[in-house]
Design an enzyme around this catalytic site. Structure first.
Site, short mmCIF file in Angstrom:
data_model
loop_
_atom_site.label_atom_id
_atom_site.label_comp_id
_atom_site.label_asym_id
_atom_site.label_seq_id
_atom_site.Cartn_x
_atom_site.Cartn_y
_atom_site.Cartn_z
N GLU A 59 -0.08 -47.24 -44.40
CA GLU A 59 0.42 -45.96 -44.88
C GLU A 59 0.92 -46.12 -46.31
O GLU A 59 1.52 -47.14 -46.66
CB GLU A 59 1.55 -45.49 -43.97
CG GLU A 59 2.17 -44.16 -44.36
CD GLU A 59 3.45 -43.86 -43.60
OE1 GLU A 59 3.72 -42.67 -43.35
OE2 GLU A 59 4.20 -44.81 -43.27
N LYS A 134 -0.18 -37.04 -39.44
CA LYS A 134 1.02 -37.60 -38.80
C LYS A 134 1.78 -36.52 -38.03
O LYS A 134 2.20 -35.51 -38.58
CB LYS A 134 1.91 -38.22 -39.87
CG LYS A 134 3.08 -39.04 -39.36
CD LYS A 134 3.79 -39.71 -40.54
CE LYS A 134 4.83 -40.71 -40.11
NZ LYS A 134 5.46 -41.36 -41.29
N CYS A 166 3.04 -44.85 -38.61
CA CYS A 166 4.42 -45.26 -38.81
C CYS A 166 5.37 -44.72 -37.74
O CYS A 166 5.34 -45.17 -36.61
CB CYS A 166 4.86 -44.86 -40.22
SG CYS A 166 6.26 -45.81 -40.85
#
Length: 344
Positions: A59, A134, A166
């Site tokens: 990321e 995300k 993440c």
């Protein structure tokens, strides 16, 4: 599952993860120049790892973190666009699949709404096979617009793959959603910084075990002037054991061969640790012995999930009843986020 060689086979997908140094960029020209560096790194890696079928970058590896909001909006990418064209050329030249980060991707209502934090899975012909946004931006800091679903796509050699990003990985629901869609490799690209190193190494290993899935983690390394990133990109077996793991070094690489036959055999024939099967066949031993059928119980026993589906606002109120009712907290206020003191 093999680690230590540079090869692959018809049964094994060769997967590499990169501790890419977190860049600090400000303009579109700088982003494109960095994208070219990523492309050249991919091509170079294939020379050293001839079995590499897939390479995964962290990321923020393309854009870095734009701490200035105007820069964040000005450098947001279209997909497909200039950045993906650079990656496509590299994938074709190396005959390799890649996972690349676009932070951000322009919202459909750009610039009136915040960009998305997006990953793409690109095949060796330079085609985008999966685009994932995300679901759980890292609030309160990240200002991305949240995505709303996971995906599973056929990756190299037919391995089923899902992308997550993440902070997504801190929510077991996302892992389980990918696994229950059939994902055999869940790819977690992250720009995770200290002090959360120990927790993040632990959670990816635990989720691999709990979901009977391979996990590949690509994390940033280095210091960008604000945060220090701990690296430790890793490839984890579907039994939760680490196959290969980088340290904290910038631009570190690790590589492993992931057998499709082994994971499919384990999911078919595993018993005591076959968590995906057991979740949908609860207590089958006792149910069979009780004469109540031969499949166990399939019904969901978890009230929270039932309420979340049927009454999301009520589920939110329930959580707020034992946490807080405002987004911010008066004891550690963050500019722009309402808190109890501001409300009163």
């Amino acid at each position: 599952m093999r680690h230590g060689d540079i090869s692959s086979s018809n049964d094994c997908v060769g997967v590499a993860v990169v501790n890419y140094k977190m860049p600090r960029l400000h303009t579109k020209a700088e982003v494109l120049d960095n994208a070219r560096k990523i492309g050249e790194m991919l091509v170079g890696m294939k020379k050293g790892l001839p079995g590499m079928d897939l390479v995964i970058f962290p990321e923020y590896s393309t854009h870095g973190i734009m701490y200035d909001t105007k820069e964040m909006y000005d450098t947001a990418s279209a997909i497909p666009g200039e950045e993906t064209a650079i990656f496509a050329d590299a994938c074709r030249r190396a005959n390799v699949w890649g996972v690349f980060s676009l932070t951000g991707e322009r919202h459909e209502a750009h610039p009136d709404k915040a960009p998305y934090n997006t990953l793409i899975l690109m095949n060796n012909q330079g085609e985008i096979v999966q685009k994932y946004r995300k679901i759980m931006p890292w609030v309160p800091i990240e200002g991305w617009y949240p995505g709303d679903c996971t995906y599973v796509s056929d990756g190299p050699k037919g391995m089923k793959m899902s992308l997550i990003i993440c902070d997504d990985g801190n929510y077991p629901e996302i892992w389980r959603d990918c696994a229950m869609r059939g994902a055999e490799l869940i790819i977690r690209c992250q720009g995770y910084m200290y002090p959360a190193k120990e927790q993040q190494i632990l959670v990816s290993k635990a989720m691999a075990f709990m979901n009977n899935t391979y996990v590949a983690v690509a994390n940033a390394a280095g210091f960008d002037g604000v945060y220090s990133y701990f690296g430790h990109s890793a490839i984890i077996g579907f039994d939760g054991r680490t196959l290969g793991e980088c340290g904290e070094e910038e631009m570190g690489i690790n590589y492993a061969e992931l057998s499709m036959g082994l994971i499919r055999d384990a999911r078919r024939n595993g018993q005591s640790q076959n968590h995906l099967f057991k979740l949908m066949h609860r207590g089958y031993t006792g149910v069979i012995h009780s004469g109540d059928g031969d499949k166990g119980v399939a019904a969901c026993p978890f009230d929270f999930y039932k309420q979340w589906i049927n009454d999301p606002e009520g589920a939110r109120e329930q959580v707020e009843s034992f946490t807080r009712s405002t987004i911010g907290t008066a004891e550690c206020p963050i500019e722009g986020l309402p808190n109890e003191a501001a409300r009163s």
